[in-house]
Design a protein around this motif. Structure first.
Motif, short mmCIF file in Angstrom:
data_model
loop_
_atom_site.label_atom_id
_atom_site.label_comp_id
_atom_site.label_asym_id
_atom_site.label_seq_id
_atom_site.Cartn_x
_atom_site.Cartn_y
_atom_site.Cartn_z
N PHE A 46 0.82 -1.22 0.00
CA PHE A 46 0.00 0.00 0.00
C PHE A 46 0.85 1.26 0.00
O PHE A 46 0.72 2.12 -0.86
CB PHE A 46 -0.92 -0.02 1.22
N ARG A 47 1.71 1.37 0.98
CA ARG A 47 2.56 2.54 1.10
C ARG A 47 3.60 2.55 -0.03
O ARG A 47 3.90 3.58 -0.63
CB ARG A 47 3.24 2.48 2.46
N GLY A 94 5.30 -2.64 8.95
CA GLY A 94 4.76 -1.47 8.27
C GLY A 94 3.48 -0.98 8.91
O GLY A 94 3.26 -1.17 10.10
N THR A 122 -3.38 1.09 6.78
CA THR A 122 -4.20 2.28 6.62
C THR A 122 -5.66 1.85 6.57
O THR A 122 -6.05 1.08 5.71
CB THR A 122 -3.82 3.03 5.32
N ASN A 141 -12.83 9.04 7.32
CA ASN A 141 -12.05 8.93 8.55
C ASN A 141 -10.89 7.98 8.28
O ASN A 141 -11.08 6.88 7.75
CB ASN A 141 -12.95 8.40 9.68
N LEU A 142 -9.69 8.44 8.63
CA LEU A 142 -8.47 7.73 8.24
C LEU A 142 -7.65 7.40 9.48
O LEU A 142 -7.44 8.25 10.35
CB LEU A 142 -7.68 8.67 7.33
N HIS A 143 -7.19 6.16 9.58
CA HIS A 143 -6.28 5.77 10.65
C HIS A 143 -5.08 5.08 10.02
O HIS A 143 -5.24 4.30 9.09
CB HIS A 143 -6.92 4.77 11.61
N ILE A 144 -3.90 5.35 10.55
CA ILE A 144 -2.73 4.59 10.13
C ILE A 144 -2.24 3.84 11.35
O ILE A 144 -1.79 4.44 12.33
CB ILE A 144 -1.67 5.52 9.53
N LEU A 145 -2.42 2.52 11.34
CA LEU A 145 -2.17 1.69 12.52
C LEU A 145 -0.87 0.93 12.34
O LEU A 145 -0.51 0.52 11.24
CB LEU A 145 -3.33 0.71 12.70
N LEU A 146 -0.18 0.73 13.46
CA LEU A 146 1.10 0.03 13.45
C LEU A 146 0.97 -1.26 14.25
O LEU A 146 -0.06 -1.52 14.88
CB LEU A 146 2.18 0.93 14.05
N ALA A 153 -10.73 2.57 16.73
CA ALA A 153 -9.32 2.21 16.63
C ALA A 153 -8.63 2.42 17.97
O ALA A 153 -8.97 3.35 18.70
CB ALA A 153 -8.64 3.08 15.56
N TRP A 154 -7.71 1.53 18.33
CA TRP A 154 -6.93 1.67 19.55
C TRP A 154 -5.46 1.52 19.22
O TRP A 154 -5.05 0.56 18.54
CB TRP A 154 -7.26 0.58 20.56
N ALA A 155 -4.65 2.44 19.73
CA ALA A 155 -3.20 2.28 19.59
C ALA A 155 -2.71 1.30 20.65
O ALA A 155 -3.27 1.21 21.74
CB ALA A 155 -2.52 3.62 19.76
N LEU A 198 -1.33 7.09 13.11
CA LEU A 198 -2.26 8.19 13.35
C LEU A 198 -3.65 7.61 13.50
O LEU A 198 -4.07 6.80 12.67
CB LEU A 198 -2.29 9.16 12.16
N VAL A 223 -7.97 10.71 11.82
CA VAL A 223 -7.80 11.82 10.88
C VAL A 223 -9.06 11.92 10.02
O VAL A 223 -9.54 10.92 9.51
CB VAL A 223 -6.58 11.58 9.97
#
Lengths: 286, 286
Positions: free
Chosen positions: A182-183, A226, A229, A256-261, A273-275, B252, B255
């Protein structure tokens, strides 16, 4: 940690996990993604079927046999479906019936749709997943897992008319549309374009060496080096795709956008979403 | 339609418009963006100062003199600040003092920060904007308008550590961080990375031949053939930038993303977006 649920195969008929991987996953013994898949499938008791149909390299299946074997998987079979009639073969259907896990390799997802889509083997895999068989796919294999599959598309951040072409995938889930590498290949634009036509689905953009482990209750845990998203269009009030000509920008309001690790979580039902760091804090204060 | 507010210059001291343009704007007579700027500045009564300092081409200023002249602008001057001491020149300060509009051309935004930042001319332009002088910039000129300027950054959709370097811009607004050539150069990642450090600002990613006309009440109307990507991080609950090493993905959560097209609007205060088609429907039903 992901709760291992191979016991669930016994009789309570919970859906198996669905595990899209963004491609280029590490394959050495320490591979977080593949070894967790092998564990989920039962480790020494696992019976994993590898389907290298997307790939046109002759050794793709055997390569994964070695990788999963080193990780301690019990029984490993390769079914390289080459034609649609292969997908009706009783021997193959029997192997799929007995599997605790199924793994689709990378390659070209259109081959998966063309050869496997709509066959008895596809039905067997869907039925198996509903009974508790775990199904993973990497790269093209990831794209194929859901109902709406991204067939081809153009690179870039923002959505444009004609940027993406969808077709029917395997159909394990219609809650998500999956895009991979994706990235690395700048695919947000094509995922947004796909969602502008299918706003009830959640978009999952999976980076390389990264996986979304989707549990039987549609909760995701991210594993890998990685990002995942997550594109949530539930509150999208405006999508101008219908009126848009090829190449012209698509207007979208309220994405609504989240980038999760790795270790972060997302609930596809509640759309929360939860970090990982928040979860750690919660655990520490209990 | 944008309400023309040159009358406001007379005495009610409303802030002038701030107009970042994504670069490569059409310059022929029909140019929607540049002709609207000339109208705002007073058309035949306009006194526009063109600042080509970002560019190192010798004819950039004269080129815009011709363009704005064809559009009927009354008086046009070029001030090509080449050194910081140029920015203290009383003749230049006097021209800026009398302007109804100021236009920064494209080029290298670092030159704008190095030569103009912190000088009496920069102060004169900020004071003028507060009194009602309209300030537009294209490409590098757009990036320079706000307080936090993106100096350089890397291409790509998703945010990564070390992806972007910020420095002080002109400082007309700290409500926004502006990025330009947005879609064409895949800059969402660097804008998200910039916002992960400055979540109180709203990110504006301006495509080529597209402008965000920001009115005195911080409401935006989009003009042009591309899109304006609005990145709202007001509800962001998680930004992992502090812990992220160079090149590693940034996590993130929460967003809010809008991709707005010509005629669409956004309120930087309430953070609401409206599509042009909704406004048309509202007007029709009244």
């Amino acid at each position: 940690m992901i709760e291992l649920c191979s016991a669930r195969l016994a009789g309570d008929d919970r859906r198996g996990w669905i595990i899209p991987i963004g491609g280029a996953e590490k394959k050495i013994r320490s591979s977080a993604i593949l070894s967790r898949f092998v564990e989920l499938c039962g480790a020494g008791a696992a019976r994993i079927v590898i389907i290298p149909t997307a790939s046109q390299l002759h050794d793709t299946g055997e390569r994964y046999v070695k990788v999963f074997g080193r990780m301690g998987a019990g029984k490993l079979d390769v079914i390289n479906f080459a034609t649609r009639s292969d997908c009706e073969d009783p021997g193959h259907l029997n192997l799929l019936q007995q599997a605790t896990g199924i793994f689709f390799t990378g390659g070209n997802q259109q081959r998966l749709a063309d050869i496997i889509g709509g066959t008895s083997s596809a039905q067997q895999i869907r039925d198996g997943n509903l009974r508790g068989v775990h199904v993973a796919g990497t790269s093209a294999g990831a794209a194929f897992l859901c109902r709406q599959m991204i067939r081809v598309g153009k690179t870039g951040t923002t959505p444009r008319g004609g940027m993406v072409s969808l077709t029917d995938g395997l159909g394990l889930s219609d809650a998500v549309i999956i895009d991979q590498h994706f990235r690395e290949r700048d695919r947000l634009g094509r995922l947004l374009t796909a969602l502008s036509r299918n706003p009830s689905a959640t978009g999952l953009g999976v980076d390389e060496d990264t996986a979304a482990f989707i549990d039987p209750d549609n909760r995701i845990e991210v594993v890998g080096s990685g990002g995942l998203t997550v594109v949530d269009t539930a509150n999208m009030t405006q999508s101008m795709l219908a009126a848009v000509r090829n190449g012209k920008p698509v207007g979208l309001i309220g994405v609504n956008l989240h980038i999760l690790l790795s270790g972060d979580r997302y609930d596809l039902t509640t759309r929360d979403a939860w970090a990982k760091s928040d979860q750690d804090r919660r655990s520490a204060s209990q």
